[in-house]
Design a protein around this motif. Structure first.
Motif, PDB file in Angstrom:
ATOM      1  N   LYS A  48       1.564   4.104  -2.825  1.00  0.00           N
ATOM      2  CA  LYS A  48       1.129   5.678  -2.756  1.00  0.00           C
ATOM      3  C   LYS A  48       2.641   6.054  -2.872  1.00  0.00           C
ATOM      4  O   LYS A  48       2.388   6.843  -3.927  1.00  0.00           O
ATOM      5  CB  LYS A  48       0.990   5.665  -1.043  1.00  0.00           C
ATOM      6  CG  LYS A  48      -0.367   5.474  -0.874  1.00  0.00           C
ATOM      7  CD  LYS A  48      -0.964   5.717   0.299  1.00  0.00           C
ATOM      8  CE  LYS A  48      -2.481   5.764   0.892  1.00  0.00           C
ATOM      9  NZ  LYS A  48      -2.120   5.761   2.750  1.00  0.00           N
ATOM     10  N   TYR A  98       7.269   5.408   7.287  1.00  0.00           N
ATOM     11  CA  TYR A  98       7.709   3.860   6.721  1.00  0.00           C
ATOM     12  C   TYR A  98       8.009   3.855   5.380  1.00  0.00           C
ATOM     13  O   TYR A  98       9.294   3.114   5.445  1.00  0.00           O
ATOM     14  CB  TYR A  98       5.449   3.730   6.922  1.00  0.00           C
ATOM     15  CG  TYR A  98       5.769   2.013   6.475  1.00  0.00           C
ATOM     16  CD1 TYR A  98       5.442   1.120   7.483  1.00  0.00           C
ATOM     17  CD2 TYR A  98       6.214   2.004   5.326  1.00  0.00           C
ATOM     18  CE1 TYR A  98       5.374  -0.475   7.577  1.00  0.00           C
ATOM     19  CE2 TYR A  98       5.621   0.066   4.770  1.00  0.00           C
ATOM     20  CZ  TYR A  98       6.128  -0.715   5.900  1.00  0.00           C
ATOM     21  OH  TYR A  98       5.615  -1.799   5.526  1.00  0.00           O
ATOM     22  N   VAL A  99       8.877   4.938   4.474  1.00  0.00           N
ATOM     23  CA  VAL A  99       9.453   4.454   3.715  1.00  0.00           C
ATOM     24  C   VAL A  99      10.926   5.254   3.777  1.00  0.00           C
ATOM     25  O   VAL A  99      11.824   4.496   3.406  1.00  0.00           O
ATOM     26  CB  VAL A  99       8.480   6.237   2.679  1.00  0.00           C
ATOM     27  CG1 VAL A  99       9.802   6.158   0.414  1.00  0.00           C
ATOM     28  CG2 VAL A  99       7.906   6.172   1.841  1.00  0.00           C
ATOM     29  N   ASN A 121       0.793  -1.480  -0.140  1.00  0.00           N
ATOM     30  CA  ASN A 121       0.037   0.406  -0.081  1.00  0.00           C
ATOM     31  C   ASN A 121       1.081   1.040   0.107  1.00  0.00           C
ATOM     32  O   ASN A 121       0.309   2.119  -0.661  1.00  0.00           O
ATOM     33  CB  ASN A 121      -1.045   0.339   0.822  1.00  0.00           C
ATOM     34  CG  ASN A 121      -2.110  -0.906   1.012  1.00  0.00           C
ATOM     35  OD1 ASN A 121      -2.591  -1.612   0.185  1.00  0.00           O
ATOM     36  ND2 ASN A 121      -2.445  -1.430   2.375  1.00  0.00           N
ATOM     37  N   ILE A 122       1.857   1.387   0.847  1.00  0.00           N
ATOM     38  CA  ILE A 122       2.518   2.278   0.779  1.00  0.00           C
ATOM     39  C   ILE A 122       3.280   2.887  -0.372  1.00  0.00           C
ATOM     40  O   ILE A 122       3.924   4.048  -0.808  1.00  0.00           O
ATOM     41  CB  ILE A 122       3.514   2.336   2.303  1.00  0.00           C
ATOM     42  CG1 ILE A 122       2.579   2.150   3.227  1.00  0.00           C
ATOM     43  CG2 ILE A 122       4.707   3.218   1.782  1.00  0.00           C
ATOM     44  CD1 ILE A 122       2.366   3.100   4.032  1.00  0.00           C
ATOM     45  N   LEU A 179       2.138  12.943   1.412  1.00  0.00           N
ATOM     46  CA  LEU A 179       1.986  11.852   1.715  1.00  0.00           C
ATOM     47  C   LEU A 179       2.167  11.950   4.062  1.00  0.00           C
ATOM     48  O   LEU A 179       2.444  13.400   3.926  1.00  0.00           O
ATOM     49  CB  LEU A 179       3.562  11.413   1.817  1.00  0.00           C
ATOM     50  CG  LEU A 179       2.685  10.185   0.553  1.00  0.00           C
ATOM     51  CD1 LEU A 179       4.702  10.082   0.427  1.00  0.00           C
ATOM     52  CD2 LEU A 179       2.306   9.181  -0.016  1.00  0.00           C
ATOM     53  N   SER A 180       1.115  11.529   4.229  1.00  0.00           N
ATOM     54  CA  SER A 180       1.559  10.965   5.609  1.00  0.00           C
ATOM     55  C   SER A 180       3.062  11.312   6.603  1.00  0.00           C
ATOM     56  O   SER A 180       3.758  10.638   6.258  1.00  0.00           O
ATOM     57  CB  SER A 180       0.800  10.680   6.307  1.00  0.00           C
ATOM     58  OG  SER A 180       0.864   9.793   6.242  1.00  0.00           O
ATOM     59  N   SER A 214       4.155   9.845   9.020  1.00  0.00           N
ATOM     60  CA  SER A 214       3.931   7.934   9.321  1.00  0.00           C
ATOM     61  C   SER A 214       3.946   7.181   7.858  1.00  0.00           C
ATOM     62  O   SER A 214       5.158   6.543   8.066  1.00  0.00           O
ATOM     63  CB  SER A 214       2.687   7.483  10.212  1.00  0.00           C
ATOM     64  OG  SER A 214       1.822   8.159   8.955  1.00  0.00           O
ATOM     65  N   GLU A 215       3.472   8.307   6.533  1.00  0.00           N
ATOM     66  CA  GLU A 215       3.897   7.590   5.630  1.00  0.00           C
ATOM     67  C   GLU A 215       5.294   7.669   5.063  1.00  0.00           C
ATOM     68  O   GLU A 215       6.216   6.737   4.396  1.00  0.00           O
ATOM     69  CB  GLU A 215       2.369   7.752   4.188  1.00  0.00           C
ATOM     70  CG  GLU A 215       1.390   6.771   5.139  1.00  0.00           C
ATOM     71  CD  GLU A 215       0.764   7.452   3.436  1.00  0.00           C
ATOM     72  OE1 GLU A 215      -0.428   7.532   3.650  1.00  0.00           O
ATOM     73  OE2 GLU A 215       1.007   8.814   3.297  1.00  0.00           O
ATOM     74  N   TRP A 216       5.256   8.898   5.377  1.00  0.00           N
ATOM     75  CA  TRP A 216       7.365   9.230   5.065  1.00  0.00           C
ATOM     76  C   TRP A 216       8.278   8.286   5.749  1.00  0.00           C
ATOM     77  O   TRP A 216       9.643   8.178   5.491  1.00  0.00           O
ATOM     78  CB  TRP A 216       7.350  10.575   5.388  1.00  0.00           C
ATOM     79  CG  TRP A 216       7.204  11.649   4.219  1.00  0.00           C
ATOM     80  CD1 TRP A 216       6.435  12.303   4.390  1.00  0.00           C
ATOM     81  CD2 TRP A 216       7.656  11.967   2.958  1.00  0.00           C
ATOM     82  NE1 TRP A 216       5.590  12.972   2.681  1.00  0.00           N
ATOM     83  CE2 TRP A 216       6.650  12.872   2.289  1.00  0.00           C
ATOM     84  CE3 TRP A 216       8.136  10.744   2.536  1.00  0.00           C
ATOM     85  CZ2 TRP A 216       7.636  13.280   1.244  1.00  0.00           C
ATOM     86  CZ3 TRP A 216       8.478  11.202   0.548  1.00  0.00           C
ATOM     87  CH2 TRP A 216       8.184  12.336   0.583  1.00  0.00           C
TER      88      TRP A 216
END
Length: 395
Positions: free
Chosen positions: A86, A155-156, A82-83, A148-149, A151-153
Motif C-alpha cells: 500500500k 505501522y509504517v 501488505n502495508i 492510508l488509515s 493504523s496503517e500510518w
C-alpha cells in the motif's frame, strides 16, 4: 559457493574416515602385507589426497555477516508485505507528474519508490512517506490513492523505527577492515537496539535476527576469532571457551605441520645452490655431528604443543581490553614476549566476516573495464585495479 563448500566438506570427511579405516586395517593385517611380492604390490594404484585431509583437517565455510543480516530483515519484511504494498502504491502516485508539480510548489521533497529486492530503499521510501504524511492526508479527499488509515500510518512509522538499527549496522559492516570481534559488537548492538522498541514488528525483526545468528555463531573459526579478541571475549560462555581452546590447539598443530616443510624446502634450495659445500659437509664427521646437535637444540627450544594450551588459559584470565583500544596493537606486544601465541592470533583474527571487499573490487572493475576499454591486457588491468583499491596507502 555454499553448495560447493558443502560438497568438498563431505568429500574430505569421507576421505578422513577412509584414511582412519585404512590405518586400522593395516595394523590388523600386519604380517600379511610383507608377504606381497614386488610385482603384485606394484599393481596398486596410488591414492591422491588433499594435504589438509592427510592431517585430519576438513574445509569449512563461514557465512557472510552482512548478507546474513539482509536475510534476517527480509524474513521480517514478509510479515509487512501488505502495508509495504500500500505504501508503494502511494509513493508511485506521489511520483505522478501533476502531484510532483504540487509538491515542488509547496517546497516538499519528491517521493521515493523502492526496489523490492533492496530493503534499504524500502526503508527510505517509508521514511520519505512519513515526511509527506500531512500532504497525503490533505490531498486524500481529492486523490483517493493517497489515503492510508491511521493504523496503517502507525505501522509504517513502527517499521521505519524497527529497521533503523539494522540499517546503521549494515553501514558499519561495510568498513574496509572488520574483525570478527568488531562484527560481534555491531551485531549485538543492532539486536539490543531493536529489542528496546515495543512495536510488534520490532519484536519480529529481533526474532529473525536471533534465528539467523546461529549460522554465524555456531562456527569454530568465528568463535575462535572472537575468543582472541580481548574486547569481546567475555561474551562467550564457559563451554564455548573450552571448545575453542581445543579448536585453537588443532589450529596450532596445523601451523606446526607446515613449518618442517618450509625448513626442508629451504635446505633443499641451499643444497641446490651450493652442491660442493653440501658434499664436503656430509664427508666431514665433525660437521655432521654439529648439524645433528643443531637440530636437537632447535627441536628442544621449540615450544611444545601443550604450551599453547597453558598460554591460552593464561590469556583467558587477563583483564578485558577497552572497546576503543586497537586490537592489533594489543597483539603486537606479544610478538616478542610470546611469539607462538602471536603467530596463532595472527592466523585466526584476520578471518573475513563479510564479502564487502569483493563487492567493492567488482564495483571498481566495472568502471575500469568498460566496453570502450576492453582491449586492456591482464597485467595493466590488475595494476589499475590495485591502485584504485589502495588509495589510502598513497599508491
Amino acid at each position: 559457493m555454499l553448495k560447493a563448500v558443502s560438497l568438498l566438506s563431505d568429500i574430505q570427511e569421507r576421505a578422513v574416515s577412509n584414511e582412519d579405516a585404512t590405518c586400522e586395517e593395516t595394523e590388523e593385517i600386519g604380517e600379511d602385507v610383507e608377504m606381497v611380492g614386488e610385482d603384485e604390490g606394484s599393481q596398486e594404484e596410488p591414492i591422491l589426497q588433499l594435504d589438509s585431509v592427510s592431517h585430519g583437517h576438513v574445509l569449512r565455510s563461514v557465512r557472510c555477516a552482512a548478507h546474513t543480516l539482509q536475510l534476517a530483515v527480509d524474513d521480517s519484511l514478509k510479515q509487512a508485505s501488505n502495508i509495504i504494498a500500500k505504501a508503494r502504491r502511494v509513493a508511485k502516485r506521489l511520483r505522478s507528474q501533476n502531484v510532483v508539480c504540487v509538491l515542488k510548489r509547496m517546497g516538499h521533497k519528491r517521493a521515493i519508490v523502492d526496489c523490492a529486492t533492496r530493503w534499504h530503499s524500502t526503508h527510505d521510501m517509508l521514511q520519505r512517506l512519513l515526511e509527506l504524511k500531512t500532504f497525503c492526508e490533505d490531498m486524500a479527499p481529492t486523490i483517493p490513492d493517497l489515503h492510508l488509515s491511521e493504523s496503517e500510518w502507525e505501522y509504517v512509522s513502527n517499521t521505519v523505527d524497527a529497521l533503523k538499527p539494522a540499517k546503521i549496522a549494515t553501514k558499519c559492516l561495510q568498513s574496509d577492515q572488520l574483525t570478527a570481534g568488531e562484527f560481534y559488537g555491531v551485531w549485538l548492538k543492532c539486536s539490543l537496539d531493536t529489542e528496546k522498541l515495543a512495536s510488534p514488528f520490532a519484536r519480529k525483526v529481533a526474532q529473525c535476527i536471533k534465528a539467523r545468528q546461529s549460522t554465524l555463531f555456531d562456527n569454530d573459526a568465528f568463535i575462535a576469532a572472537v575468543f582472541l579478541d580481548p574486547r569481546y571475549r567475555l561474551f562467550l560462555t564457559e563451554c564455548q571457551t573450552e571448545k575453542e581452546k581445543i579448536h585453537l590447539y588443532r589450529t596450532w598443530e596445523a601451523i606446526q605441520n607446515l613449518e618442517p616443510r618450509n625448513a626442508a624446502s629451504g635446505s633443499d634450495v641451499c643444497a641446490a645452490a651450493s652442491p660442493t659445500q653440501s658434499q664436503t659437509s656430509s664427508d666431514d664427521e665433525i660437521e655432521h655431528l654439529l648439524m645433528e646437535k643443531e637440530r636437537d637444540t632447535s627441536s628442544t627450544q621449540r615450544r611444545p604443543h601443550v604450551s599453547i594450551v597453558s598460554l591460552l588459559d593464561t590469556y583467558s584470565k587477563e583483564a578485558r581490553l577497552r572497546r576503543t583500544e586497537d586490537l592489533f596493537q594489543y597483539w603486537a606486544r606479544y610478538s616478542v614476549s610470546n611469539p607462538d601465541l602471536y603467530k596463532l592470533a595472527m592466523s585466526v583474527i584476520p578471518l573475513p566476516v563479510t564479502q564487502v571487499s569483493v563487492e567493492r573490487a567488482f564495483s571498481s572493475l566495472k568502471f575500469i573495464l568498460s566496453p570502450l576499454r576492453s582491449s586492456l591486457n591482464e597485467k595493466v588491468l590488475e595494476d589499475i585495479l590495485l591502485v584504485r583499491l589502495n588509495k589510502q596507502y598513497g599508491l
